[in-house]
Design a protein around this motif. Structure first.
Motif, short mmCIF file in Angstrom:
data_model
loop_
_atom_site.label_atom_id
_atom_site.label_comp_id
_atom_site.label_asym_id
_atom_site.label_seq_id
_atom_site.Cartn_x
_atom_site.Cartn_y
_atom_site.Cartn_z
N ASP A 119 46.73 64.66 -9.21
CA ASP A 119 45.31 64.37 -9.40
C ASP A 119 44.89 64.61 -10.85
OD1 ASP A 119 44.98 63.64 -6.77
OD2 ASP A 119 44.17 65.58 -6.13
N ASP A 124 45.96 61.70 -12.85
CA ASP A 124 45.03 60.58 -12.60
C ASP A 124 43.75 60.75 -13.41
OD1 ASP A 124 46.81 59.43 -10.84
OD2 ASP A 124 45.75 60.10 -9.03
N ALA A 125 43.21 61.95 -13.42
CA ALA A 125 41.97 62.21 -14.16
C ALA A 125 42.18 62.00 -15.66
CB ALA A 125 41.47 63.63 -13.89
N GLU A 151 42.36 58.23 -16.30
CA GLU A 151 41.01 57.66 -16.28
C GLU A 151 40.25 58.05 -17.55
OE1 GLU A 151 38.80 58.47 -12.69
OE2 GLU A 151 40.51 57.95 -11.43
N ARG A 198 35.65 63.03 -15.20
CA ARG A 198 36.63 62.26 -14.43
C ARG A 198 37.34 63.15 -13.41
NH1 ARG A 198 33.82 59.39 -17.05
NH2 ARG A 198 34.32 57.31 -17.78
N ASN A 253 35.10 63.58 -10.52
CA ASN A 253 35.08 62.34 -9.74
C ASN A 253 36.33 62.24 -8.85
OD1 ASN A 253 32.66 61.62 -10.87
ND2 ASN A 253 33.53 60.12 -12.27
N VAL A 254 37.49 62.59 -9.39
CA VAL A 254 38.72 62.58 -8.60
C VAL A 254 38.61 63.59 -7.46
CG1 VAL A 254 41.20 63.17 -8.64
CG2 VAL A 254 40.22 61.73 -10.45
N TYR A 255 38.08 64.76 -7.75
CA TYR A 255 37.91 65.80 -6.73
C TYR A 255 36.99 65.30 -5.62
CZ TYR A 255 37.02 70.41 -4.71
OH TYR A 255 36.93 71.47 -3.86
N ARG A 305 36.34 62.17 -4.79
CA ARG A 305 37.01 61.11 -4.03
C ARG A 305 38.01 61.72 -3.06
NH1 ARG A 305 37.34 58.13 -9.01
NH2 ARG A 305 39.46 58.88 -9.27
N ARG A 306 38.73 62.73 -3.53
CA ARG A 306 39.74 63.39 -2.69
C ARG A 306 39.09 64.10 -1.51
NH1 ARG A 306 42.98 67.83 -5.71
NH2 ARG A 306 41.20 69.05 -5.10
#
Length: 181
Positions: free
Chosen positions: A42, A45-46, A49, A80, A83-85, A87-88
């Motif tokens: 993750d 990914d962040a 992004e 970002r 945002n990933v957190y 979404r997860r």
């Protein structure tokens, strides 16, 4: 990770600038993202992004002032990563206190926001909660417009304006109460 994205940049000068940013901040960006997400995939990914956002906003990153560049980059990475957190963990609601705790853990000793002049105003802003401090730094230290802030934080322009207004009110209250370091 960044090198694949460099091919998307047409201007050689901008490509070289991004290469230098990557060399200088890549591991720190990963560390900030990992501090929030506590998961390697993750965090990557962040960071990925974040690089896309950085490439799309190269003209807003200071090429002369390393501290301004770092403040801008860390704000993008934090946004970002959150945002990933989110979404997860879409099925479970995350409140602002949880976000703030994650940010405090990832921030460490606060050196991210220390400016060369040691300004007490910057320290006071650094103590504010997310997203207030990010908006204030982007608006007044990086001198970004509300449209640019909205892009950096992945939100709407109206939301960026509202956050900025609330942040200024909170800062004014702290200053009037004498909480200014």
């Amino acid at each position: 990770m960044m090198f694949q994205l460099l091919e998307l940049i047409e201007n050689e000068e901008d490509r070289e600038f991004c290469r230098k940013l990557s060399e200088q901040f890549d591991s720190a960006m990963y560390h900030v993202a990992y501090g929030i997400l506590k998961n390697s995939a993750d965090a990557e990914d962040a960071v990925q992004e974040s690089y896309i956002a950085i490439i799309n906003n190269l003209d807003k990153i200071s090429r002369e002032n390393c501290h301004e560049a770092w403040n801008y980059i860390v704000t993008i990475v934090r946004s970002r990563a959150i945002n990933v957190y989110r979404r997860r963990n879409r099925e479970s609601k995350m409140d602002e206190d949880t976000i703030e705790n994650l940010l405090q853990e990832s921030q460490g000793d606060g050196e991210i926001f220390e400016l060369p002049d040691g300004s007490s105003m910057s320290e006071l802003i650094g103590r504010m909660k997310y997203p207030y401090k990010d908006v204030l730094y982007l608006r007044y230290y990086n001198e970004l417009s509300y449209e640019e802030i909205a892009t950096a934080l992945d939100t709407t322009v109206d939301n960026a304006r509202h956050i900025s207004s609330r942040a200024r009110k909170k800062l004014q209250e702290k200053l009037e109460k004498g909480n200014s370091l």
